[in-house]
Design an enzyme around this catalytic site. Structure first.
Site, PDB file in Angstrom:
ATOM      1  N   ILE A 451      25.940  65.243  29.308  1.00  0.00           N
ATOM      2  CA  ILE A 451      25.792  66.521  28.378  1.00  0.00           C
ATOM      3  C   ILE A 451      26.222  65.022  27.435  1.00  0.00           C
ATOM      4  CG2 ILE A 451      27.831  67.445  27.282  1.00  0.00           C
ATOM      5  CD1 ILE A 451      26.987  68.329  30.365  1.00  0.00           C
ATOM      6  N   SER A 453      27.612  62.805  24.825  1.00  0.00           N
ATOM      7  CA  SER A 453      28.066  61.719  24.021  1.00  0.00           C
ATOM      8  C   SER A 453      28.838  60.524  25.270  1.00  0.00           C
ATOM      9  CB  SER A 453      29.702  61.955  23.357  1.00  0.00           C
ATOM     10  OG  SER A 453      31.003  62.561  24.400  1.00  0.00           O
ATOM     11  N   GLU A 504      25.669  59.478  20.972  1.00  0.00           N
ATOM     12  CA  GLU A 504      26.431  60.013  20.349  1.00  0.00           C
ATOM     13  C   GLU A 504      27.550  58.694  18.940  1.00  0.00           C
ATOM     14  OE1 GLU A 504      27.652  63.859  20.542  1.00  0.00           O
ATOM     15  OE2 GLU A 504      26.448  64.087  21.625  1.00  0.00           O
ATOM     16  N   CYS A 536      43.232  64.906  20.247  1.00  0.00           N
ATOM     17  CA  CYS A 536      43.863  66.190  19.454  1.00  0.00           C
ATOM     18  C   CYS A 536      42.203  66.189  18.377  1.00  0.00           C
ATOM     19  CB  CYS A 536      44.777  65.409  18.446  1.00  0.00           C
ATOM     20  SG  CYS A 536      46.930  65.071  18.951  1.00  0.00           S
ATOM     21  N   HIS A 714      37.958  64.346  32.220  1.00  0.00           N
ATOM     22  CA  HIS A 714      38.931  64.757  31.237  1.00  0.00           C
ATOM     23  C   HIS A 714      40.165  64.359  32.103  1.00  0.00           C
ATOM     24  CE1 HIS A 714      36.873  67.788  29.193  1.00  0.00           C
ATOM     25  NE2 HIS A 714      38.061  68.037  28.457  1.00  0.00           N
TER      26      HIS A 714
END
Length: 782
Positions: A451, A453, A504, A536, A714
């Protein structure tokens, strides 16, 4: 039940990560085994104590339930699921002898373990916060395990604070849940409301026994018309739940908070329910000037908690108008209180921490602590009268006028360019024509890519910090980033990926990076907000008209492409996501602001093409996130959001392949909008939901390239080859292989290299297996 008075001023919730992200660091240390559960509990207790003390210092009363007890180690919906015993069957082994969970078990449900996938994750209403989706079936056995909720209240009481426990309400909990995989067709989690409510009643009884005078039940689902349930059933559920909870004798007073919009047709039912206070979001919604007599009579007997301080954005706002709104409510009820419109979870802690922001800009801002102070000011005005707070109201009005007149807020050249747009500026050539032009990219069937990064290593973060501190020069930093790009390109070639990315490394964040390079933005130093779990972000501040002074990504993309013969994607963040993940100005329609950003990106795409970049990805992971909760508002949003993406990309040549990426959304709701983006290839989250989205794609007529994710980034889990193969086979069964791409769910920034490499190796192996299987099938058929 003992009659108690609601506090005159309160907030719906407060940031829980710590002023310097102490909770994030402690939780991640626990995951890594560097600290034990006792040390994590100690850090959490210190943060809760600091929060209570700070809120009291800012003006919330210590002993009248004004301070909400809203801490969470990971997510408030997961907390509610654990408290009512709604644990998926695959995690039953984690329960202790008493049926509850320890911290390790709690985090395992959130993050997964081995072959056991975590709970699905999606966006919390129209915010950038993610919640974990409970899984409910007819067999889910609800039982109370509220030890932690009660213990945190008792902890506060023993420290001299009478706080207000905050729990996700039963109606919202079930409306946000999904049917478990083994649930029968037609089952809806809300079917279990009658079974769940007694558990909530038992929770209220335990809190009352511990001394709680008020409890806050958050019911934002009541304002949303985007919930996958009939509106009639949502409204009927209010009475079904609260008639029972309100009738219980051994309970605290009940405050039902309904943030993120107006209650509208749910208001009469909630007004009629036996609850003592109702929270109204008067920033996003309003209370009608006139209601039916029965509803007016019911409201007059309750405390109306006026959410007039914006909990969702960081502007200082019009405090005089907010107070006038509160004063007007006093004619509707003898008991009126002041509050934030939503939890302050969505904003940073304290603008006074920002030493690098322009002083004039700081005067226009209010972070969480400033908003608490605003609530305290307005509450004082309710008690002592408007004259008592006239100075504070006037100061806010002066700041508002200063903001309107400041240079950069309105830039004539930007406004003129926007006004000159024509219909043709929003469209590319026909898709079939583009397909032919893009054949020269020479991609295989089921092309593999990522995707954007790659992992942000400690070395990368240290280099960025050294640049910021002046320890290294810009030239030295560029050299270090080029070394990292070269390493990532080599790795991708060794793995066998078909379309590469530069990784990135130079980007601190997919929005902040661009905010630092575009006019009209400012970035914070300590403005962290929680996105999910320990993750965060620092939303940028979009305060003025937007333009691009110079190219932003071209040099990095051009360098990466020079290192390989394979195609390297240029990587941009789309206009909707830049808005969604920033604190956006509230003095200009969102559509106009989005088009300003789109024009800056359009210029960047042109420069990338001129540098030889043939594939350009414009990420829009937040497209679904900003969808208004009210159905009447959705067409206008979809018009400007889709239009801004098309404005950004429509200047691209037919031979340039435009990609986009969307993540963690209910895609079926906006499938037509995704089609209307007219991207050549769209990658989407699908792994955590086990490819549920392919059914929507198959039935929608979606006919462009699509990359449903096969790796949930995730979670720290490494998906097996068999797992990825199963996902791919399901996708191929529903989507023509010549339109199907293979990719992770999202960028790999937050993952480590060991798990990333292992996962990508499994993806490549699974893809090759499915390709071979298809060739064998074609050969056998011929």
């Amino acid at each position: 039940m003992t009659e108690t008075t609601f506090p005159t001023g309160t907030i719906i919730g407060y940031p829980r990560i710590g002023r310097r992200r102490e909770l994030k660091r402690a939780v991640e240390s626990f995951w890594a085994g560097r600290i034990d559960a006792a040390e994590l509990e100690a850090t959490a207790a210190e943060l809760r104590a600091a929060t209570r003390a700070r809120l009291a210092d800012l003006g919330l009363a210590r002993t009248d339930s004004a301070i909400p007890e809203s801490f969470s180690f990971y997510d408030q919906v997961l907390d509610a699921a654990v408290a009512v015993g709604a644990i998926p069957a695959r995690f039953e082994r984690l329960r202790g002898a008493d049926g509850g969970l320890d911290l390790a078990g709690y985090f395992t449900i959130a993050r997964g373990e081995g072959d056991d996938a975590p709970l699905e994750m999606t966006k919390w209403f129209d915010s950038n916060y993610h919640y974990l989706v409970p899984e409910i079936s007819p067999e889910t056995s609800f039982s109370l395990h509220a030890e932690r909720i009660v213990a945190e209240f008792v902890e506060a009481r023993e420290a001299g604070y009478l706080t207000r426990p905050v729990v996700v309400g039963p109606v919202t909990f079930l409306l946000l849940a999904k049917a478990a995989d083994d649930a029968p067709d037609g089952f809806r989690p809300i079917d279990r409301l009658d079974d769940l409510v007694p558990v909530y009643a038992a929770l209220l009884a335990e809190l009352a026994a511990a001394g709680a005078e008020w409890v806050q039940l958050d019911e934002p689902a009541l304002v949303s018309e985007s919930i996958d349930e009939s509106r009639d059933r949502v409204i009927a559920s209010i009475g079904a739940a609260y008639d029972v909870l309100g009738a219980a004798e051994a309970r605290p007073s009940i405050f039902v908070a309904a943030p993120y919009g107006a209650l509208d047709d749910a208001l009469p039912a909630l007004a009629a329910a036996p609850v003592e206070a109702i929270g109204l979001d008067l920033v996003r919604g309003s209370l009608p000037d006139a209601l039916d007599p029965a509803t007016e009579e019911s409201l007059a007997a309750k405390t109306l908690v006026a959410g007039v301080v914006d909990g969702h954005n960081i502007w200082r706002g019009d405090l005089a108008a907010a107070f006038a709104h509160v004063e007007a409510l006093q004619s509707r009820s003898a008991s009126v209180a002041v509050a934030t419109s939503t939890s302050l979870l969505h904003v940073p802690h304290d603008v006074d921490d920002e030493s690098r922001l322009d002083a004039r800009l700081v005067g226009w801002l209010a972070f969480a602590d400033q908003k608490v102070a605003q609530v305290a000011t307005l509450a004082r005005g309710l008690v002592e009268g408007r004259d008592a707070i006239a100075g504070e109201l006037d100061a806010a009005s002066v700041a508002l006028a200063d903001r309107a007149a400041a240079p950069g807020v309105r830039v004539p050249a930007v406004r003129e360019r926007l006004a000159g747009l024509q219909r043709g500026d929003f469209s590319r050539a026909d898709y079939d024509e583009r397909l032919i032009a893009q054949e020269s990219l020479d991609l295989p069937e089921l092309p593999t890519t990522t995707i954007g990064s790659f992992p942000q290593t400690g070395e990368i973060r240290r280099a960025r910090a050294s640049l910021a501190s002046g320890a290294i020069s810009a030239a030295e930093y560029t050299g270090l980033m080029r070394e990292e790009i070269a390493r990532v390109i080599r790795l991708q070639e060794e793995l066998g990926l078909d379309v590469l990315v530069h990784g990135e490394p130079e980007r601190n964040d997919m929005v902040q990076y661009f905010a630092e390079l575009l006019d009209g933005f400012a970035v914070t130093e300590h403005g962290w907000v929680q996105s999910y779990g320990s993750r965060c972000t620092r939303p940028s501040i979009l305060w003025g008209d937007v333009s691009r002074p110079e190219p932003m990504t071209v040099a990095w993309a051009e360098y990466a492409q020079s290192l390989t013969r394979r195609q390297v994607k240029g990587m941009l963040t789309g206009p909707v996501t830049i808005l969604a993940w920033s604190f956006v100005r509230d003095d200009l329609p969102l559509g106009d602001t989005a088009r300003q950003v789109a024009l800056a990106l359009r210029d960047e795409i042109g420069d990338l093409e001129a540098a030889g970049i043939r594939i350009i990805q414009v990420d829009e992971p937040a497209l679904r996130e900003l969808l208004p909760l009210k159905l009447a508002d959705q067409p206008a949003y979809l018009d400007w959001s889709v239009g801004s993406f098309r404005l950004a990309t429509a200047g691209a040549a037919s031979a340039t392949q435009v990609h986009t990426h969307l993540c963690y959304s209910e895609f079926g709701v906006i499938i037509d909008a995704i089609k209307n983006l007219d991207a050549d290839v769209t990658s989407i989250e699908a792994a955590r939901s086990r490819m549920e989205v392919v059914d929507d794609l198959a039935t929608s007529g979606f006919d462009h390239g699509i990359g449903p994710g096969v790796y949930d980034i995730h979670s720290p889990r490494v998906p097996s080859v068999d797992e990825v193969t199963t996902l791919l086979e399901r996708a191929v069964a529903e989507i023509p292989a010549n339109r199907l791409w293979v990719n992770p769910d999202c960028g790999l920034k937050t993952r480590g290299y060991d798990e990333t490499v292992a996962s990508l190796e499994h993806i490549i192996e699974a893809t090759r297996s499915v390709r071979a299987s298809r060739l064998e099938h074609v050969g056998a058929a011929s």
